[in-house]
Design an enzyme around this catalytic site. Structure first.
Site, PDB file in Angstrom:
ATOM      1  N   THR A  83      68.289  47.001  45.954  1.00 18.90           N
ATOM      2  CA  THR A  83      67.205  47.577  45.170  1.00 18.90           C
ATOM      3  C   THR A  83      66.512  48.506  45.942  1.00 18.90           C
ATOM      4  OG1 THR A  83      65.703  45.876  46.035  1.00 18.90           O
ATOM      5  CG2 THR A  83      66.709  45.285  44.229  1.00 18.90           C
ATOM      6  N   GLY A 141      74.928  55.789  55.587  1.00 15.27           N
ATOM      7  CA  GLY A 141      75.667  55.756  54.389  1.00 15.27           C
ATOM      8  C   GLY A 141      77.006  55.252  54.728  1.00 15.27           C
ATOM      9  N   LYS A 212      58.591  72.132  56.895  1.00 12.65           N
ATOM     10  CA  LYS A 212      57.688  73.171  57.073  1.00 12.65           C
ATOM     11  C   LYS A 212      57.381  73.731  58.608  1.00 12.65           C
ATOM     12  CE  LYS A 212      55.408  72.435  52.561  1.00 12.65           C
ATOM     13  NZ  LYS A 212      54.491  71.574  51.798  1.00 12.65           N
TER      14      LYS A 212
HETATM   15  N1  LIG Z   1      71.887  55.960  46.886  1.00 16.88           N
HETATM   16  C1  LIG Z   1      72.479  56.212  48.195  1.00 16.88           C
HETATM   17  O1  LIG Z   1      73.097  56.801  48.321  1.00 16.88           O
HETATM   18  C2  LIG Z   1      71.843  55.188  49.168  1.00 16.88           C
HETATM   19  C3  LIG Z   1      72.470  55.405  50.479  1.00 16.88           C
HETATM   20  C4  LIG Z   1      72.060  54.235  51.439  1.00 16.88           C
HETATM   21  C5  LIG Z   1      71.232  53.334  51.223  1.00 16.88           C
HETATM   22  N2  LIG Z   1      70.339  53.338  49.890  1.00 16.88           N
HETATM   23  C6  LIG Z   1      69.440  52.402  49.708  1.00 16.88           C
HETATM   24  O2  LIG Z   1      70.007  51.517  48.781  1.00 16.88           O
HETATM   25  C7  LIG Z   1      69.081  50.917  47.645  1.00 16.88           C
HETATM   26  C8  LIG Z   1      69.482  51.345  46.417  1.00 16.88           C
HETATM   27  O3  LIG Z   1      69.581  52.704  46.281  1.00 16.88           O
HETATM   28  P1  LIG Z   1      69.998  53.297  44.952  1.00 16.88           P
HETATM   29  O4  LIG Z   1      70.159  54.907  45.326  1.00 16.88           O
HETATM   30  O5  LIG Z   1      71.158  52.401  44.323  1.00 16.88           O
HETATM   31  O6  LIG Z   1      68.629  53.076  44.069  1.00 16.88           O
HETATM   32  P2  LIG Z   1      68.448  53.228  42.590  1.00 16.88           P
HETATM   33  O7  LIG Z   1      69.568  53.894  41.631  1.00 16.88           O
HETATM   34  O8  LIG Z   1      67.126  53.591  42.364  1.00 16.88           O
HETATM   35  O9  LIG Z   1      68.658  51.597  41.941  1.00 16.88           O
HETATM   36  C9  LIG Z   1      67.855  50.689  42.151  1.00 16.88           C
HETATM   37  C10 LIG Z   1      68.438  49.316  41.393  1.00 16.88           C
HETATM   38  O10 LIG Z   1      67.507  48.409  41.750  1.00 16.88           O
HETATM   39  C11 LIG Z   1      66.901  47.790  40.443  1.00 16.88           C
HETATM   40  N3  LIG Z   1      65.590  47.359  40.477  1.00 16.88           N
HETATM   41  C12 LIG Z   1      64.456  47.837  40.869  1.00 16.88           C
HETATM   42  N4  LIG Z   1      63.420  46.988  40.979  1.00 16.88           N
HETATM   43  C13 LIG Z   1      64.015  45.851  41.042  1.00 16.88           C
HETATM   44  C14 LIG Z   1      63.683  44.315  41.272  1.00 16.88           C
HETATM   45  N5  LIG Z   1      62.182  44.251  41.396  1.00 16.88           N
HETATM   46  N6  LIG Z   1      64.309  43.491  41.153  1.00 16.88           N
HETATM   47  C15 LIG Z   1      65.807  43.682  40.694  1.00 16.88           C
HETATM   48  N7  LIG Z   1      66.399  44.940  40.838  1.00 16.88           N
HETATM   49  C16 LIG Z   1      65.606  45.993  40.817  1.00 16.88           C
HETATM   50  C17 LIG Z   1      66.848  48.837  39.627  1.00 16.88           C
HETATM   51  O11 LIG Z   1      66.885  48.400  38.169  1.00 16.88           O
HETATM   52  P3  LIG Z   1      66.974  49.272  36.935  1.00 16.88           P
HETATM   53  O12 LIG Z   1      68.296  49.606  36.688  1.00 16.88           O
HETATM   54  O13 LIG Z   1      66.387  48.312  35.767  1.00 16.88           O
HETATM   55  O14 LIG Z   1      65.631  50.312  36.867  1.00 16.88           O
HETATM   56  C18 LIG Z   1      68.168  49.733  39.805  1.00 16.88           C
HETATM   57  O15 LIG Z   1      69.287  49.099  39.173  1.00 16.88           O
HETATM   58  C19 LIG Z   1      67.860  51.846  48.203  1.00 16.88           C
HETATM   59  O16 LIG Z   1      67.020  50.801  49.342  1.00 16.88           O
HETATM   60  C20 LIG Z   1      68.148  52.859  49.023  1.00 16.88           C
HETATM   61  O17 LIG Z   1      67.344  53.295  49.852  1.00 16.88           O
HETATM   62  C21 LIG Z   1      70.799  54.260  49.008  1.00 16.88           C
END
Ligand SMILES: NC(=O)c1ccc[n+]([C@@H]2O[C@H](COP(=O)([O-])OP(=O)(O)OC[C@H]3O[C@@H](n4cnc5c(N)ncnc54)[C@H](OP(=O)(O)O)[C@@H]3O)[C@@H](O)[C@H]2O)c1
Length: 306
Positions: A83, A141, A212
């Site tokens: 999340t 990542g 910046k």
């Molecule tokens: N993206 C990357 O490349 C990456 C890399 C390393 C680490 N991360 C970390 O991995 C995590 C997820 O990243 P992401 O990019 O996948 O984020 P994201 O695209 O914003 O997806 C987050 C997911 O969590 C769900 N969610 C939000 N609040 C929730 C709650 N209270 N209970 C249950 N589910 C909830 C959202 O639901 P909805 O679909 O209903 O909105 C969505 O499905 C984050 O902590 C991020 O920092 C991300």
């Protein structure tokens, strides 16, 4: 078959679900939830159907079922918690993780919030309950930095660690140096390319201050004249108790001068000497790679239980 519950079905969650359904890894998803819905099936959910539902209706399951319900009630060996990061409270992820650990379920997370804010407490809880808490995906990542530090370099003293750890920031610096874009143009482009998260505040605030500073010093142009460039370097020197992040001028052929959204880490150790790891710092399947690696590690380590 290892059973997992997946909480969060955004970029990372979809990547994990996709890899589990495409590859024959001996892993099945028995519970899933996003912010609005959830569903469980002890025999394994139909992931293709759930992903289709998510793209069509914006939710993956039953709107009466919450993420907390899935974590408390589903039949699973490991919770995958993906999340959004809340860097102030770590919630609701800390609560989700504690619930699973108390149920004696392993936890794998990509969420920096709980690890940065409550690692000691969560680690102790995992140990008390005889389960694992793994978080490879929280830093860099796809790059297996945690595993390298914990196992590959076991027995080494880590003298220093230098890293390019923010892909968005690195992308902006690369675009400014290579194409002469302004900071605002490069930031807008990074947003359009989807390199920032849904809520880019944490990313952008950090980048903002650092870049910046670079702009103020007009340092990119000066560095270029000297055959150098600038990278935002995270640095840890344990013996000197140094932990800092600062823009640094590096020669263009330095191993940490990576382009675009790549991350890079150089480790200085007493036995192995210098090791540099470079790879994708973000992305759906790239981050899923780190999560799947943690799950398979847990399955091997706790083979008798899963
Ligand atoms: N993206 C990357 O490349 C990456 C890399 C390393 C680490 N991360 C970390 O991995 C995590 C997820 O990243 P992401 O990019 O996948 O984020 P994201 O695209 O914003 O997806 C987050 C997911 O969590 C769900 N969610 C939000 N609040 C929730 C709650 N209270 N209970 C249950 N589910 C909830 C959202 O639901 P909805 O679909 O209903 O909105 C969505 O499905 C984050 O902590 C991020 O920092 C991300």
């Amino acid at each position: 078959m290892m059973k997992v519950a997946l909480i969060g079905l955004g970029s990372v969650g979809k990547g994990v679900a996709g890899v589990i359904s495409r590859k024959d890894l001996g892993i099945t998803i028995t519970g899933i939830a996003d912010s609005k819905s959830g569903c469980v099936d002890p025999d394994g959910l139909d992931i293709a159907n759930l992903l289709l539902n998510k793209s069509r209706n914006g939710c993956c399951g039953d709107r009466q079922v919450t993420a907390a319900d899935v974590i408390k009630k589903a039949d699973y060996d490991a919770l995958i918690e993906v999340t959004p990061t809340n860097a102030l409270s770590g919630e609701p992820a800390i609560g989700y993780i504690k619930t699973a650990l108390l149920r004696k379920k392993h936890v794998v997370t990509s969420n920096k919030g709980p690890i940065a804010l409550a690692y000691k407490e969560l680690h102790t809880l995992a140990q008390k309950n005889g389960v694992a808490l793994r978080y490879e995906a929280t830093v860099a990542g796809a790059v297996p930095i945690m595993h390298t530090l914990e196992y590959g370099l076991a027995g080494n003293e880590i003298l220093a660690l230098y890293g390019v750890l923010n892909g968005t920031c690195n992308y902006i610096l690369t675009r400014m140096a290579d194409e002469g874009l302004t900071y605002e143009q490069a930031l807008m482009e990074a947003r359009e390319m989807g390199y920032a998260e849904a809520d880019p505040t944490y990313d952008v605030q950090g980048i903002d201050a650092a870049i910046k500073l670079v702009i103020l010093a007009d340092a990119l142009r000066l560095a270029d004249d000297e055959g150098c460039t600038i990278r935002l370097i995270a640095e840890a020197i344990p013996r000197k108790h140094i932990l800092r992040v600062s823009p640094r001028i590096l020669e263009k052929n330095h191993p940490l001068v990576v382009d675009g959204t790549l991350n890079a880490l150089t480790l200085e150790t007493d036995l192995a000497k210098e090791i540099t790891l470079i790879g994708k710092g973000a992305g759906s399947t790239e981050t899923a790679s780190a999560i799947i690696g943690d799950l398979l590690f847990i399955r091997d380590r706790y083979a008798r239980r899963t």
